[in-house]
Design a protein around this motif. Sequence first.
Motif, PDB file in Angstrom:
ATOM      1  N   ASN A 228       0.819  -1.218   0.000  1.00 35.33           N
ATOM      2  CA  ASN A 228       0.000   0.000   0.000  1.00 35.33           C
ATOM      3  C   ASN A 228       0.856   1.274   0.000  1.00 35.33           C
ATOM      4  O   ASN A 228       0.328   2.378   0.026  1.00 35.33           O
ATOM      5  N   GLY A 229       2.190   1.122   0.002  1.00 40.69           N
ATOM      6  CA  GLY A 229       3.098   2.262  -0.005  1.00 40.69           C
ATOM      7  C   GLY A 229       3.376   2.853   1.365  1.00 40.69           C
ATOM      8  O   GLY A 229       4.146   3.799   1.502  1.00 40.69           O
ATOM      9  N   MET A 230       2.766   2.281   2.399  1.00 44.81           N
ATOM     10  CA  MET A 230       2.938   2.807   3.757  1.00 44.81           C
ATOM     11  C   MET A 230       4.210   2.247   4.403  1.00 44.81           C
ATOM     12  O   MET A 230       4.572   1.092   4.199  1.00 44.81           O
ATOM     13  N   THR A 231       4.847   3.088   5.209  1.00 40.96           N
ATOM     14  CA  THR A 231       6.088   2.752   5.891  1.00 40.96           C
ATOM     15  C   THR A 231       5.889   1.570   6.844  1.00 40.96           C
ATOM     16  O   THR A 231       4.872   1.476   7.534  1.00 40.96           O
ATOM     17  N   LEU A 232       6.885   0.697   6.884  1.00 38.45           N
ATOM     18  CA  LEU A 232       6.892  -0.437   7.812  1.00 38.45           C
ATOM     19  C   LEU A 232       7.922  -0.192   8.908  1.00 38.45           C
ATOM     20  O   LEU A 232       8.938   0.476   8.685  1.00 38.45           O
ATOM     21  N   TYR A 233       7.630  -0.756  10.081  1.00 37.98           N
ATOM     22  CA  TYR A 233       8.466  -0.548  11.267  1.00 37.98           C
ATOM     23  C   TYR A 233       8.794  -1.875  11.931  1.00 37.98           C
ATOM     24  O   TYR A 233       8.077  -2.865  11.777  1.00 37.98           O
ATOM     25  N   THR A 234       9.867  -1.857  12.723  1.00 39.26           N
ATOM     26  CA  THR A 234      10.205  -2.966  13.617  1.00 39.26           C
ATOM     27  C   THR A 234      10.152  -2.447  15.052  1.00 39.26           C
ATOM     28  O   THR A 234      10.251  -1.245  15.295  1.00 39.26           O
ATOM     29  N   PHE A 235      10.015  -3.393  15.976  1.00 39.29           N
ATOM     30  CA  PHE A 235       9.858  -3.102  17.399  1.00 39.29           C
ATOM     31  C   PHE A 235      11.068  -3.667  18.130  1.00 39.29           C
ATOM     32  O   PHE A 235      11.343  -4.864  18.047  1.00 39.29           O
ATOM     33  N   ASP A 236      11.808  -2.814  18.834  1.00 34.27           N
ATOM     34  CA  ASP A 236      13.024  -3.257  19.526  1.00 34.27           C
ATOM     35  C   ASP A 236      12.774  -4.393  20.516  1.00 34.27           C
ATOM     36  O   ASP A 236      13.669  -5.189  20.786  1.00 34.27           O
ATOM     37  N   LYS A 237      11.568  -4.473  21.071  1.00 30.28           N
ATOM     38  CA  LYS A 237      11.280  -5.508  22.066  1.00 30.28           C
ATOM     39  C   LYS A 237      11.044  -6.884  21.449  1.00 30.28           C
ATOM     40  O   LYS A 237      11.042  -7.879  22.163  1.00 30.28           O
ATOM     41  N   ASP A 238      10.849  -6.950  20.120  1.00 31.30           N
ATOM     42  CA  ASP A 238      10.764  -8.242  19.428  1.00 31.30           C
ATOM     43  C   ASP A 238      12.177  -8.803  19.290  1.00 31.30           C
ATOM     44  O   ASP A 238      13.096  -8.090  18.889  1.00 31.30           O
ATOM     45  N   VAL A 239      12.329 -10.058  19.635  1.00 35.06           N
ATOM     46  CA  VAL A 239      13.637 -10.718  19.514  1.00 35.06           C
ATOM     47  C   VAL A 239      13.746 -11.309  18.108  1.00 35.06           C
ATOM     48  O   VAL A 239      12.899 -12.118  17.706  1.00 35.06           O
ATOM     49  N   ALA A 240      14.778 -10.899  17.376  1.00 34.04           N
ATOM     50  CA  ALA A 240      14.971 -11.394  16.011  1.00 34.04           C
ATOM     51  C   ALA A 240      15.059 -12.909  16.000  1.00 34.04           C
ATOM     52  O   ALA A 240      15.682 -13.519  16.877  1.00 34.04           O
ATOM     53  N   ASN A 241      14.417 -13.508  15.024  1.00 33.18           N
ATOM     54  CA  ASN A 241      14.432 -14.956  14.794  1.00 33.18           C
ATOM     55  C   ASN A 241      13.787 -15.776  15.900  1.00 33.18           C
ATOM     56  O   ASN A 241      13.979 -16.985  15.958  1.00 33.18           O
ATOM     57  N   SER A 242      13.015 -15.142  16.774  1.00 35.05           N
ATOM     58  CA  SER A 242      12.317 -15.893  17.827  1.00 35.05           C
ATOM     59  C   SER A 242      11.017 -16.495  17.303  1.00 35.05           C
ATOM     60  O   SER A 242      10.430 -17.356  17.942  1.00 35.05           O
ATOM     61  N   GLY A 243      10.549 -15.986  16.149  1.00 35.76           N
ATOM     62  CA  GLY A 243       9.291 -16.463  15.588  1.00 35.76           C
ATOM     63  C   GLY A 243       8.076 -15.910  16.316  1.00 35.76           C
ATOM     64  O   GLY A 243       6.962 -16.395  16.135  1.00 35.76           O
TER      65      GLY A 243
END
Length: 124
Positions: free
Chosen positions: A38-53
């Motif tokens: 949709n052209g809208m910006t995507l974000y990540t959340f520091d509290k999510d642990v990478a590769n934890s699923g």
Amino acid sequence: MNKLNLTIAALFITTTAACASAGHAPAQQQNGILVGENGMTLYTFDKDVANSGKSVCNDKCASLWPPLFAKKNAKPTGSFSIITRDDGSKQWAVKGKPLYFWVKDKQPGDTTGDGVKNVWRIAK
């Protein structure tokens, strides 16, 4: 239809099916940031642990930061993977980090979620 048209139609169907099964990237780079279809910006959340699923942004958090949902038949592709949320729905992740939109971004190009509470980052 003549033989040539039938051959072209069969080739198109085969190519389309191969592309769909190979996986379609859920986001693209635009001006150095990841955006949804949709052209809208995507974000990540520091509290999510990478590769934890897992995503730790659920309930009220997810109402402010809507996940980039994946369809049930979606397949991981490139640096994009799929996680299962607490409610059983599927969400796209990049480099193991779940992807989200921000409700206060109103139009493509908005990046108002970057740095919110010093834990939200533009996905790149």
